[in-house]
Design a protein around this motif. Structure first.
Motif, PDB file in Angstrom:
ATOM      1  N   PHE A  47       0.810  -1.214   0.000  1.00 24.64           N
ATOM      2  CA  PHE A  47       0.000   0.000   0.000  1.00 24.64           C
ATOM      3  C   PHE A  47       0.845   1.266   0.000  1.00 24.64           C
ATOM      4  N   ALA A  48       2.089   1.165   0.445  1.00 25.01           N
ATOM      5  CA  ALA A  48       2.990   2.312   0.302  1.00 25.01           C
ATOM      6  C   ALA A  48       3.271   2.559  -1.180  1.00 25.01           C
ATOM      7  N   ILE A  49       3.525   1.467  -1.914  1.00 26.79           N
ATOM      8  CA  ILE A  49       3.750   1.577  -3.359  1.00 26.79           C
ATOM      9  C   ILE A  49       2.484   2.054  -4.057  1.00 26.79           C
ATOM     10  N   LEU A  50       1.361   1.420  -3.711  1.00 28.31           N
ATOM     11  CA  LEU A  50       0.079   1.774  -4.326  1.00 28.31           C
ATOM     12  C   LEU A  50      -0.281   3.234  -4.050  1.00 28.31           C
ATOM     13  N   GLY A  51      -0.108   3.646  -2.801  1.00 32.30           N
ATOM     14  CA  GLY A  51      -0.437   5.022  -2.431  1.00 32.30           C
ATOM     15  C   GLY A  51       0.426   6.033  -3.159  1.00 32.30           C
ATOM     16  N   ALA A  52       1.708   5.708  -3.312  1.00 31.76           N
ATOM     17  CA  ALA A  52       2.611   6.616  -4.026  1.00 31.76           C
ATOM     18  C   ALA A  52       2.189   6.762  -5.486  1.00 31.76           C
ATOM     19  N   GLY A  53       1.835   5.637  -6.105  1.00 30.31           N
ATOM     20  CA  GLY A  53       1.392   5.689  -7.499  1.00 30.31           C
ATOM     21  C   GLY A  53       0.110   6.484  -7.665  1.00 30.31           C
ATOM     22  N   MET A  54      -0.832   6.264  -6.752  1.00 26.67           N
ATOM     23  CA  MET A  54      -2.088   7.008  -6.814  1.00 26.67           C
ATOM     24  C   MET A  54      -1.870   8.492  -6.543  1.00 26.67           C
ATOM     25  N   LEU A  55      -0.899   8.792  -5.682  1.00 24.68           N
ATOM     26  CA  LEU A  55      -0.602  10.193  -5.374  1.00 24.68           C
ATOM     27  C   LEU A  55      -0.067  10.907  -6.613  1.00 24.68           C
ATOM     28  N   ILE A  56       0.773  10.217  -7.360  1.00 25.27           N
ATOM     29  CA  ILE A  56       1.300  10.797  -8.604  1.00 25.27           C
ATOM     30  C   ILE A  56       0.173  10.984  -9.619  1.00 25.27           C
ATOM     31  N   HIS A  57      -0.610   9.917  -9.825  1.00 32.58           N
ATOM     32  CA  HIS A  57      -1.714   9.980 -10.786  1.00 32.58           C
ATOM     33  C   HIS A  57      -2.739  11.034 -10.375  1.00 32.58           C
ATOM     34  N   ILE A  85       0.532   9.028 -18.638  1.00 34.37           N
ATOM     35  CA  ILE A  85       1.732   8.656 -17.882  1.00 34.37           C
ATOM     36  C   ILE A  85       1.374   8.418 -16.415  1.00 34.37           C
ATOM     37  N   GLY A  86       0.536   9.297 -15.879  1.00 29.46           N
ATOM     38  CA  GLY A  86       0.099   9.130 -14.496  1.00 29.46           C
ATOM     39  C   GLY A  86      -0.640   7.824 -14.291  1.00 29.46           C
ATOM     40  N   TYR A  87      -1.494   7.467 -15.255  1.00 25.71           N
ATOM     41  CA  TYR A  87      -2.232   6.207 -15.131  1.00 25.71           C
ATOM     42  C   TYR A  87      -1.295   5.010 -15.252  1.00 25.71           C
ATOM     43  N   LEU A  88      -0.295   5.116 -16.123  1.00 23.68           N
ATOM     44  CA  LEU A  88       0.682   4.040 -16.255  1.00 23.68           C
ATOM     45  C   LEU A  88       1.387   3.791 -14.923  1.00 23.68           C
ATOM     46  N   VAL A  89       1.769   4.876 -14.251  1.00 20.64           N
ATOM     47  CA  VAL A  89       2.410   4.759 -12.938  1.00 20.64           C
ATOM     48  C   VAL A  89       1.443   4.137 -11.931  1.00 20.64           C
ATOM     49  N   ALA A  90       0.189   4.609 -11.935  1.00 21.54           N
ATOM     50  CA  ALA A  90      -0.806   4.087 -10.998  1.00 21.54           C
ATOM     51  C   ALA A  90      -1.078   2.608 -11.243  1.00 21.54           C
ATOM     52  N   PHE A  91      -1.205   2.235 -12.516  1.00 25.22           N
ATOM     53  CA  PHE A  91      -1.453   0.829 -12.845  1.00 25.22           C
ATOM     54  C   PHE A  91      -0.280  -0.043 -12.404  1.00 25.22           C
TER      55      PHE A  91
END
Length: 210
Positions: A47-57, A85-91
């Motif tokens: 969830f740290a990884i997931l949260g970081a990706g969602m924060l960017i997106h 790009i943001g969605y790619l990071v989030a995915f």
């Protein structure tokens, strides 16, 4: 074509959900100190990884939303390169998080063949593409099923909350697969409720150990 109200709602909801996911990561490490369960470490890192990706997106989308609300004209948001790009990071971060949690759950029980779960993807990704959301829905559903089976054996309310949380996350992805942007608001709410269930469980477990 201007930015829709759905995009604005989605942008701010995802940004808020990112902080909720990071809160899940924080309380997962506290729960690990209480339970000494390696799965809590996986939940923390996932969830740290997931949260970081969602924060960017979410941050990218909030920036676009604020610009448009200020009167700046923009093309359809889902097709903008920066949003893609943001969605790619989030995915990528959600995929990594779900895989990490699955590995922790199935470790010692069966070998997780990640390659069988990865369909061919066309890049650059379109935000909430049915193929990527199908994959995320599948992974979240497997986690929900596994925790649901654990609940049937343990009858623990904490396990029930985990199962409910991942079931809601799977539902949020599935809604985007079958309904697309039309169900975006419902999917956002489902995702937020899923995070809330996980956070509720972790806060409860942490307090038991105090």
């Amino acid at each position: 074509m201007g930015l829709s109200a759905f995009f604005v709602f989605d942008a701010f909801t995802e940004f808020f959900s990112a902080f909720t996911a990071l809160a899940v990561a924080y309380y997962a490490i506290k729960a690990h100190r209480v339970l000494e369960d390696s799965r809590m470490l996986a939940l923390n890192l996932g969830f740290a990884i997931l949260g970081a990706g969602m924060l960017i997106h979410g941050g990218i989308k909030v920036k676009v939303a604020l610009a448009v609300l200020s009167g700046i004209k923009t093309p359809p948001a889902r097709m903008m390169p920066v949003v893609r790009i943001g969605y790619l990071v989030a995915f990528a971060t959600q995929f990594a998080a779900y895989i990490l949690i699955l590995i922790a759950m199935f470790l010692g029980e069966r070998r997780l063949e990640e390659s069988l779960l990865i369909p061919p993807l066309a890049l650059p990704l379109i935000e909430y593409d049915a193929r990527t959301e199908s994959l995320l829905a599948l992974l979240a559903a497997v986690i929900a099923l596994r925790t649901g089976l654990s609940y049937s054996e343990s009858d623990s309310r904490w396990t029930a909350l985990v199962a409910a949380g991942f079931a809601l996350l799977a539902l949020s992805h599935a809604l985007l697969v079958f309904g697309g942007p039309r169900l975006l608001v419902t999917a956002d709410i489902s995702r937020l409720l899923g995070f809330a269930c996980l956070l509720w469980m972790l806060v409860g477990v942490s307090r038991v150990g105090e």
